[in-house]
Design an enzyme around this catalytic site. Sequence first.
Site, PDB file in Angstrom:
ATOM      1  N   ASP A  62       0.845  -1.176  -0.145  1.00  0.00           N
ATOM      2  CA  ASP A  62      -0.078  -0.121  -0.031  1.00  0.00           C
ATOM      3  C   ASP A  62       0.780   1.132  -0.051  1.00  0.00           C
ATOM      4  O   ASP A  62       2.171   1.205  -0.381  1.00  0.00           O
ATOM      5  CB  ASP A  62      -0.895  -0.113   1.300  1.00  0.00           C
ATOM      6  N   ASP A  71      -0.339   5.299  17.728  1.00  0.00           N
ATOM      7  CA  ASP A  71      -1.142   3.955  17.790  1.00  0.00           C
ATOM      8  C   ASP A  71      -0.499   2.817  17.059  1.00  0.00           C
ATOM      9  O   ASP A  71      -1.183   1.842  17.309  1.00  0.00           O
ATOM     10  CB  ASP A  71      -2.516   4.148  17.127  1.00  0.00           C
ATOM     11  N   HIS A  97      -3.555   5.979   2.935  1.00  0.00           N
ATOM     12  CA  HIS A  97      -4.053   4.760   2.992  1.00  0.00           C
ATOM     13  C   HIS A  97      -3.458   3.600   3.779  1.00  0.00           C
ATOM     14  O   HIS A  97      -3.815   2.771   4.540  1.00  0.00           O
ATOM     15  CB  HIS A  97      -4.378   4.555   1.585  1.00  0.00           C
ATOM     16  N   VAL A 118      -6.684   4.570  18.072  1.00  0.00           N
ATOM     17  CA  VAL A 118      -7.221   3.195  17.289  1.00  0.00           C
ATOM     18  C   VAL A 118      -6.594   2.139  17.794  1.00  0.00           C
ATOM     19  O   VAL A 118      -5.403   2.046  18.072  1.00  0.00           O
ATOM     20  CB  VAL A 118      -6.903   3.742  15.920  1.00  0.00           C
ATOM     21  N   ASN A 190     -15.139  -1.043  -4.867  1.00  0.00           N
ATOM     22  CA  ASN A 190     -15.869  -0.053  -4.331  1.00  0.00           C
ATOM     23  C   ASN A 190     -16.817   0.383  -5.332  1.00  0.00           C
ATOM     24  O   ASN A 190     -17.518   1.645  -5.225  1.00  0.00           O
ATOM     25  CB  ASN A 190     -15.544   1.138  -3.540  1.00  0.00           C
ATOM     26  N   VAL A 205      -6.428 -16.109  -3.821  1.00  0.00           N
ATOM     27  CA  VAL A 205      -6.453 -14.829  -3.221  1.00  0.00           C
ATOM     28  C   VAL A 205      -7.949 -14.771  -2.544  1.00  0.00           C
ATOM     29  O   VAL A 205      -8.883 -15.188  -3.153  1.00  0.00           O
ATOM     30  CB  VAL A 205      -6.155 -13.648  -3.775  1.00  0.00           C
ATOM     31  N   SER A 252     -11.302  -1.572   1.274  1.00  0.00           N
ATOM     32  CA  SER A 252     -10.011  -1.675   1.826  1.00  0.00           C
ATOM     33  C   SER A 252     -10.057  -1.960   3.386  1.00  0.00           C
ATOM     34  O   SER A 252      -9.109  -2.957   3.779  1.00  0.00           O
ATOM     35  CB  SER A 252      -9.520  -0.299   1.643  1.00  0.00           C
TER      36      SER A 252
END
Length: 435
Positions: A62, A71, A97, A118, A190, A205, A252
């Site tokens: 990514d 965090d 991202h 988080v 999406n 996958v 994602s």
Amino acid sequence: MSFTRTLRAVGGAVVAGALLFGTAPVASADQIRHEQWPLRSFGADDVWKVSTGKGVIVAVIDDPVDGSHPDLKGNVLPGKSFLDGGTADRPDGKNEHGTAMASLIAGHGHGPGGSDGVKGLAPDAKILPVGIDLGDKEESYAEPLRYAVDHGAKIVNMSFEDFGDTSPAEKAAVDYARKHDVLMVAASGNSGSSIPRLPSAAPGVLAVGAVDIDLKVWKFSNYGSYIKLLAPGLHIRSAGVETPYRLANGTSDSAAYVSAAAALLRSKFPDLTAGQIANRLVKTAGLPDDMKGKKLPDPHYGYGFIRPSKALTANIPAGSKNGPLPALSEDSSKASGSGKDAEKATQSDAGMSTGVVIGIVGGVVGLLVVVLIIVLVVKKKSGRNGPPPGSSGGPSGPGGPGSFVPQPPAPGPYQQQPSAPGAYPQAPPTHPPGR
């Protein structure tokens, strides 16, 4: 020869003014944790009594990950950035991202007892960041995937969609990962489309779609026979770069939660194969009442939404080593070697290399020279002695028996498709906005 690729993150984010640090009014840290509804849905406090993902490395292919985020600090390995060749544990400008995905997998919070900020579903897992460019450019995930496998990842999270076909190098890299018992998890996309997106649709996958807080499939979640699992993907709170936290919708985030669940399982069941880990997730997945009894996998629901607690504690036979994933063929195994084999596979992504083409042309020219010499010698002898009795004389024409007519290598450019938009968490959105 090179091919134009379009990789795109499949999660959208929105700055939710009153909900982010650095804005007015400022949200409290415990509010950020409270907004992580997937953790409550999973029963995370009970899950962490069984497994926290300790000892498992999850690669995140990514954007580079901000390893200094409070965090995530201590849970992010250096990794490698394929953008500049350096490490991938520092943020890449404004791109966040990768940081967001890492936090959903292995965020540990901060403050007393890690109660603020988080927290990921597998807070003791380690993140191996593998930085790539998710923008529009010539890009391939083949080498980054091999890097992740060769550097200890047991799970690889790929929260992006590739608008194109799987290249030979990428197919070989996926097979290489499978041969090395690495579980690959990818977001389905999406755009609410039935057109398969890669790498999620690549054989072997684990393809993931998104559900909302009511565990209903998100209307923009891509669908098809390749979908295996669902996970939370709407109004997801995660770590950011420009601001400490972000809010997003997208498959994602769903893929990141499945990767985290797989890390929990690989930590508790280290002797299970990647396929057997996927099997536990599939066999314990949940479905709405109106879906029960229907043939699975369903194009929209796959086998259902993940239930990490049940996956960790249910009495489930290990099953075959491949689980719900297709068997790895012998030919694929041979094509998934490392070293020189990997180099050959990468070269195949661009068609024949220059050296190979030169070699073929040289061989053909040499063969033609030899044939010409033989023809001249035979003709000279024929002029002196005449043709043998009963013969018609003369050589075969082009393409006749025993002749070789070289064929040019067939081109294989990717068929590009329009970029699919991402999604922002306005509710309900009428269309999926951009990234």
